[in-house]
Design an enzyme around this catalytic site. Structure first.
Site, mmCIF file in Angstrom:
data_model
loop_
_atom_site.group_PDB
_atom_site.id
_atom_site.type_symbol
_atom_site.label_atom_id
_atom_site.label_comp_id
_atom_site.label_asym_id
_atom_site.label_seq_id
_atom_site.Cartn_x
_atom_site.Cartn_y
_atom_site.Cartn_z
ATOM 1 N N GLY A 9 -36.130 32.924 82.295
ATOM 2 C CA GLY A 9 -35.980 33.730 83.505
ATOM 3 C C GLY A 9 -34.932 34.799 83.279
ATOM 4 O O GLY A 9 -34.689 35.217 82.139
ATOM 5 N N SER A 10 -34.297 35.216 84.358
ATOM 6 C CA SER A 10 -33.354 36.339 84.260
ATOM 7 C C SER A 10 -32.043 35.895 83.596
ATOM 8 O O SER A 10 -31.679 34.712 83.642
ATOM 9 C CB SER A 10 -33.063 36.879 85.655
ATOM 10 O OG SER A 10 -32.515 35.849 86.443
ATOM 11 N N VAL A 34 -29.532 34.301 86.307
ATOM 12 C CA VAL A 34 -29.770 32.895 86.678
ATOM 13 C C VAL A 34 -29.512 31.984 85.469
ATOM 14 O O VAL A 34 -28.869 30.939 85.581
ATOM 15 C CB VAL A 34 -31.197 32.689 87.237
ATOM 16 C CG1 VAL A 34 -31.491 31.211 87.452
ATOM 17 C CG2 VAL A 34 -31.372 33.441 88.548
ATOM 18 N N GLY A 35 -29.983 32.403 84.299
ATOM 19 C CA GLY A 35 -29.799 31.587 83.088
ATOM 20 C C GLY A 35 -28.327 31.367 82.770
ATOM 21 O O GLY A 35 -27.910 30.258 82.417
ATOM 22 N N CYS A 37 -41.024 40.068 79.277
ATOM 23 C CA CYS A 37 -39.665 40.072 78.734
ATOM 24 C C CYS A 37 -39.635 40.860 77.433
ATOM 25 O O CYS A 37 -38.600 41.379 77.042
ATOM 26 C CB CYS A 37 -39.187 38.650 78.504
ATOM 27 S SG CYS A 37 -40.343 37.701 77.536
ATOM 28 N N GLU A 44 -32.208 45.816 82.344
ATOM 29 C CA GLU A 44 -33.624 45.465 82.391
ATOM 30 C C GLU A 44 -34.199 45.843 83.761
ATOM 31 O O GLU A 44 -33.694 45.407 84.786
ATOM 32 C CB GLU A 44 -33.796 43.957 82.169
ATOM 33 C CG GLU A 44 -35.257 43.546 82.088
ATOM 34 C CD GLU A 44 -35.435 42.045 81.947
ATOM 35 O OE1 GLU A 44 -34.858 41.295 82.747
ATOM 36 O OE2 GLU A 44 -36.186 41.633 81.036
ATOM 37 N N GLU A 95 -34.151 31.385 77.651
ATOM 38 C CA GLU A 95 -34.850 32.606 77.231
ATOM 39 C C GLU A 95 -34.756 33.584 78.386
ATOM 40 O O GLU A 95 -35.221 33.294 79.493
ATOM 41 C CB GLU A 95 -36.313 32.318 76.888
ATOM 42 C CG GLU A 95 -36.512 31.692 75.533
ATOM 43 C CD GLU A 95 -35.942 32.519 74.394
ATOM 44 O OE1 GLU A 95 -35.828 33.749 74.531
ATOM 45 O OE2 GLU A 95 -35.578 31.920 73.367
ATOM 46 N N LYS A 138 -40.383 22.768 87.204
ATOM 47 C CA LYS A 138 -40.320 23.574 88.428
ATOM 48 C C LYS A 138 -40.771 24.989 88.076
ATOM 49 O O LYS A 138 -40.082 25.714 87.357
ATOM 50 C CB LYS A 138 -38.888 23.627 88.980
ATOM 51 C CG LYS A 138 -38.868 24.307 90.345
ATOM 52 C CD LYS A 138 -37.617 25.132 90.588
ATOM 53 C CE LYS A 138 -37.793 26.616 90.506
ATOM 54 N NZ LYS A 138 -38.765 27.276 91.333
HETATM 55 P P1 NAP Z 1 -35.497 34.197 87.714
HETATM 56 O O1 NAP Z 1 -35.331 34.774 89.039
HETATM 57 O O2 NAP Z 1 -34.296 33.995 86.865
HETATM 58 O O3 NAP Z 1 -36.257 32.803 87.922
HETATM 59 C C1 NAP Z 1 -36.669 31.988 86.842
HETATM 60 C C2 NAP Z 1 -36.823 30.566 87.333
HETATM 61 O O4 NAP Z 1 -35.541 30.055 87.692
HETATM 62 C C3 NAP Z 1 -37.690 30.442 88.593
HETATM 63 O O5 NAP Z 1 -38.429 29.249 88.534
HETATM 64 C C4 NAP Z 1 -36.642 30.385 89.693
HETATM 65 O O6 NAP Z 1 -37.101 29.776 90.886
HETATM 66 C C5 NAP Z 1 -35.587 29.531 89.010
HETATM 67 N N1 NAP Z 1 -34.256 29.603 89.613
HETATM 68 C C6 NAP Z 1 -33.753 30.543 90.439
HETATM 69 N N2 NAP Z 1 -32.474 30.210 90.790
HETATM 70 C C7 NAP Z 1 -32.187 29.040 90.165
HETATM 71 C C8 NAP Z 1 -31.045 28.182 90.134
HETATM 72 N N3 NAP Z 1 -29.943 28.479 90.793
HETATM 73 N N4 NAP Z 1 -31.100 27.050 89.389
HETATM 74 C C9 NAP Z 1 -32.212 26.741 88.684
HETATM 75 N N5 NAP Z 1 -33.335 27.513 88.696
HETATM 76 C C10 NAP Z 1 -33.321 28.655 89.413
HETATM 77 O O7 NAP Z 1 -36.516 35.049 86.806
HETATM 78 P P2 NAP Z 1 -37.957 35.591 87.229
HETATM 79 O O8 NAP Z 1 -37.745 36.713 88.186
HETATM 80 O O9 NAP Z 1 -38.837 34.462 87.616
HETATM 81 O O10 NAP Z 1 -38.519 36.156 85.841
HETATM 82 C C11 NAP Z 1 -38.203 37.416 85.341
HETATM 83 C C12 NAP Z 1 -37.125 37.333 84.280
HETATM 84 O O11 NAP Z 1 -37.531 36.412 83.287
HETATM 85 C C13 NAP Z 1 -36.898 38.631 83.542
HETATM 86 O O12 NAP Z 1 -35.512 38.829 83.393
HETATM 87 C C14 NAP Z 1 -37.545 38.414 82.182
HETATM 88 O O13 NAP Z 1 -37.008 39.169 81.128
HETATM 89 C C15 NAP Z 1 -37.308 36.963 82.005
HETATM 90 N N6 NAP Z 1 -38.250 36.400 81.032
HETATM 91 C C16 NAP Z 1 -37.791 36.077 79.790
HETATM 92 C C17 NAP Z 1 -38.669 35.576 78.837
HETATM 93 C C18 NAP Z 1 -38.177 35.201 77.477
HETATM 94 O O14 NAP Z 1 -38.846 34.404 76.813
HETATM 95 N N7 NAP Z 1 -37.055 35.716 77.020
HETATM 96 C C19 NAP Z 1 -40.009 35.389 79.157
HETATM 97 C C20 NAP Z 1 -40.443 35.740 80.444
HETATM 98 C C21 NAP Z 1 -39.553 36.241 81.369
HETATM 99 P P3 NAP Z 1 -37.693 30.674 92.082
HETATM 100 O O15 NAP Z 1 -38.898 31.323 91.545
HETATM 101 O O16 NAP Z 1 -37.986 29.666 93.127
HETATM 102 O O17 NAP Z 1 -36.612 31.646 92.450
#
Ligand code: NAP
Length: 484
Positions: free
Chosen positions: A227-228, A231-232, A283, A384, A249, A174
């Site tokens: 992701g964030s 959420v993680g 990130c 962040e 991550e 997804k």
């Molecule tokens: P996000 O809002 O946490 O979303 C990440 C993914 O999770 C998306 O596909 C999102 O779907 C999905 N999601 C949302 N709610 C969920 C739930 N309840 N259950 C399962 N999945 C769910 O993060 P983002 O805004 O896309 O990305 C930015 C964040 O990612 C930043 O915090 C960044 O630091 C982090 N990041 C970390 C790394 C690393 O390797 N450490 C790399 C890149 C990014 P939707 O898009 O449909 O909401």
């Protein structure tokens, strides 16, 4: 208008919901890049069942044969490099050279893990007993769920899909709703490469609904999430009850420490690259510069001068260095943090305003911002932002720089700029980060080495490099007596 389907059991399918959602260009909100399926729990169940049904045959295929699909898909992606780069810029906003670089990286990742098909090392050790062989084998986990963010919409899906497949798992992915097209292209290439039906499945839709249905499905034996942190962490709570394998991550608050012996122009360039390229939406982006007092003033002067010259605009235009924020919400977050930092007593040295007029009005453009006078207790030093906002912090000496650098809950990446080998080694020893760079920006990692952080940035096993296979496979131990 292009309508993009889900991919389930080898077929392109519309969601049973009958609904779609738009993928909007953040540099030009008049443009809808495409419509994607607003999937529901039935679509997810169908994808998980297809993946489960394909599991045994895929696991039985020799890993080198599994690798052939990845090699072929890499070739197809390479033929479309320019198109895929342009699409990524249009859906995510990063500049075209950055986008093309990312697609190249996804191709390299496919090739690297395709090669791992012939290198899935296990080991044999001598037995205490006569005529007994003791060795390990790797077994795939089964069907795995991959949930990915928008900021690296091709590379992150690639670095999860490729090791999962080569280890013999079937996959349901997804992607993030803000940028689902780049991963769609990876799936399309695997489909055209002839991958058997059910081995890879792609379902788009809201995180709350699709993500939730996916992680609760009993066919799913592991979840890899990027992701964030919020959420993680919530996902972990839910999934850990089922005791399945989880890899998270998440966010970062990555420091660059600049010591007094650094070349100032070089240091300024490293800070700009780490903090502002990709609009700070990495990130691994640098969001804190911790600078020894003796060089603080001259370095800051250079930094501000160079930052003012950065060209912000539509990433498809030649010469543009900084694209837009990915959407209105992210732009709002950036502006809110700029406001908060000012109220907490930090001083804005440059940038920090939404850009308006001409084509800027059609997108989410913001000037890269630099704050001076930031201290550890401020929110801009702790949370962040995920935008082009750099906090400058002064350190009296190396020890204080280390204290400030480690004084956050995150620990993804960290860098140091110095020619002093002793202090560089001390930094490597003491810094609380999974990715450590020296005289390089905090961002810019390579696929053939492990990737991941410490503290609240990451949980579970590493991604990328040979270690990626550890998450996607289980070790089994064999004791074989060859006489009776
Ligand atoms: P996000 O809002 O946490 O979303 C990440 C993914 O999770 C998306 O596909 C999102 O779907 C999905 N999601 C949302 N709610 C969920 C739930 N309840 N259950 C399962 N999945 C769910 O993060 P983002 O805004 O896309 O990305 C930015 C964040 O990612 C930043 O915090 C960044 O630091 C982090 N990041 C970390 C790394 C690393 O390797 N450490 C790399 C890149 C990014 P939707 O898009 O449909 O909401």
């Amino acid at each position: 208008m292009n309508v993009f389907q889900n991919y389930i059991n080898g077929e392109w399918l519309a969601s049973k919901s009958g609904k779609t959602f738009p993928n909007i260009n953040p540099a030009n909100t008049d443009e809808t890049v495409g419509l994607f399926q607003s999937s529901n729990a039935d679509d997810v169940d169908q994808a998980c069942s297809a993946a489960a049904a394909a599991r045994l045959a895929w696991a039985d295929l020799p890993a080198t044969k599994r690798g052939e699909y990845l090699f072929k898909a890499a070739e197809l992606l390479e033929d479309r490099l320019q198109q895929l780069g342009e699409e990524m810029t249009r859906e995510e906003g990063k500049t075209l050279p950055e986008a093309i670089g990312e697609v190249k990286r996804a191709i390299n990742i496919f090739r690297y893990f395709a090669g791992e098909g012939s290198r899935q090392f296990t080991y044999q050790v001598p037995s205490e007993r006569e005529n007994v062989l003791c060795y390990t084998i790797r077994k795939p986990l089964g069907t795995v769920a991959l949930i990915t963010p928008w900021n690296f919409p091709s590379a992150i899906p690639a670095w999860k899909i490729a090791p999962a497949l080569i280890a013999g798992n079937t996959v349901v992915i997804k992607p993030a709703s803000l940028a689902p097209l780049s991963s769609y292209r990876l799936i399309e290439a695997l489909h055209e490469a002839g991958i058997p039906p059910g081995v890879i499945n792609y379902v788009t839709g809201s995180g709350g609904l699709v993500g939730d249905a996916l992680t609760s499905n009993p066919e799913i034996k592991a979840v890899s999430f990027t992701g964030s942190t919020s959420v993680g962490s919530a996902l972990y709570k839910k999934v850990s009850e089922r005791r399945i394998r989880v890899q998270l991550e998440m966010g970062g608050k990555n420091p660059t420490v600049v010591l007094s012996d650094a070349d100032l122009d070089y240091a300024a360039d490293i800070l700009i690259n780490g903090a502002f390229f990709s609009t700070g939406q990495k990130c691994t982006a640098c969001s804190r510069a911790i600078i020894e007092r003796s060089i603080y003033e001259p370095l800051v002067e250079r930094l501000v001068e160079k930052t003012r010259k950065l060209k912000v605009g539509n990433g498809l235009e030649p010469g543009v260095q900084i694209g837009p924020a990915v959407d209105e919400e992210q732009l709002k977050t950036d502006l809110e943090y700029i406001d908060i930092a000012g109220k907490e007593g930090a001083q804005l040295l440059c940038g920090g305003k939404r850009l308006t007029g001409d084509n800027y009005d059609k997108g989410y453009f913001i000037e890269p911002a630099i704050f001076t006078g930031v201290t550890s207790e401020m929110r801009v030093a702790q949370e962040e932002v995920f935008g082009p906002v750099l906090a400058l912090m002064v350190a009296e000496d190396f020890d204080e720089a280390m204290r400030i650098a480690n004084d956050v809950r995150f620990g993804l990446s960290a860098s140091i700029v110095s020619k002093d080998l002793t202090r560089v080694h001390e930094f490597i020893k003491r810094i609380e980060a999974g990715l450590i760079t020296v005289n390089l920006p905090t961002a810019g990692v390579e696929y053939q080495l492990p990737f991941g952080g410490t503290k609240e940035s990451s949980f579970g096993m590493r991604e990328q490099g040979p270690e990626a296979l550890d998450f996607y496979s289980e070790s089994r131990t064999v004791y074989l007596k060859y006489t009776q």
